[in-house]
Scaffold this active site. Structure first.
Site: not given
Length: 258
Positions: A68-69, A159, A162-163
């Site tokens: 689980d990163v 998203y 995050a990116k």
């Protein structure tokens, strides 16, 4: 099969997160073709088996590691296992990602936290663990997966954040780790045909083939991307041919972006 010889990553150990399928799987196999032994990381070990088998068929060592990163203890244990079973990490590709798309007024705090946790926290935890193995050897390559969504995308506030964050993270690490022989770059894919983009089509009740055709009409090279398109750029960035390239964000989107 006999070991391959004279490859750019001979003697190196690579870690690719989210490597059970899609971009991660193709990147893991490409790095094995380049000579690396590869740790295939995914949320459960079962998901890694096909990628591991493909790498082993090339005559390279590979291990599948459940991780689980977003969990610190899980990343620490996984990085230690890689070092014990394959050797010190020389190449890290932070590819693991999830989608929890929704418009802002419908987005839950859990949807936000999950996406930021897997993408950004995961990249932070793995980069921190990997650099501890890279610094003593004065050599390392880190590639973070961003996205054209970093430029903004309806229904993807989590998203996109995050990116976009991945790009700032990349540039900061390039400054910090450069003096230790470590290059850090990011790849920002455009429309790539993966299970994730297929899931987006399903979420929006769109025929996936029709979605690809419509997307291609707005891409200068008039086609959508394949996971191999991303793997090829990662391969270059972790090679010595790119030893003077660091802190860069390469948009791989069939046309100019950013």
């Amino acid at each position: 099969m006999a070991q391959l010889e004279g490859k750019p990553l001979d003697g190196k150990v690579a870690v690719v997160t989210g490597a059970g399928r899609g971009i991660g799987a193709r990147t893991a196999v490409r790095l094995a073709n380049d000579g690396a032994d590869v740790a295939v990381i995914d949320i459960n070990e079962e998901s890694t088996r096909d990628t591991v088998a493909e790498i082993e068929a090339l005559g390279r060592r590979a291990i599948g590691v459940a991780c689980d990163v977003s969990d610190e203890a899980s990343v620490t244990a996984a990085a230690e296992r890689v070092q014990n079973e394959l050797g010190a990490i020389g190449v890290l590709v932070n590819n693991a990602g999830v989608l929890r798309d929704n418009l802002l007024f419908k987005m839950s705090a859990s949807d936000w936290d999950t996406v930021l946790g897997v993408h950004l926290r995961g990249a932070f935890l793995w980069s921190r663990a990997a650099q501890a193995q890279m610094v003593p050897n004065k050599w390392g390559k880190i590639v973070n997966l961003s996205s054209t969504s970093a430029l903004g995308n309806r229904g993807q506030a989590n998203y996109s954040a995050a990116k976009a964050g991945m790009q700032g993270f990349t540039k900061s690490l390039a400054i910090e780790l450069g003096p230790f022989g470590i290059n850090v770059n990011a790849v920002a894919p455009g429309f790539i045909v993966t299970d994730m983009t297929r899931a987006t089509a399903e979420r929006t009740h769109t025929d996936f083939e029709a979605m690809q055709k419509a997307a291609a009409e707005h891409i200068p090279v008039r086609r959508v991307g394949r996971p191999e398109d991303i793997a090829n750029v990662v391969s270059f960035l972790v090679s010595e041919d790119a030893s003077y390239v660091s802190g860069q964000v390469i948009y791989v989107a069939g046309g100019p972006k950013a």
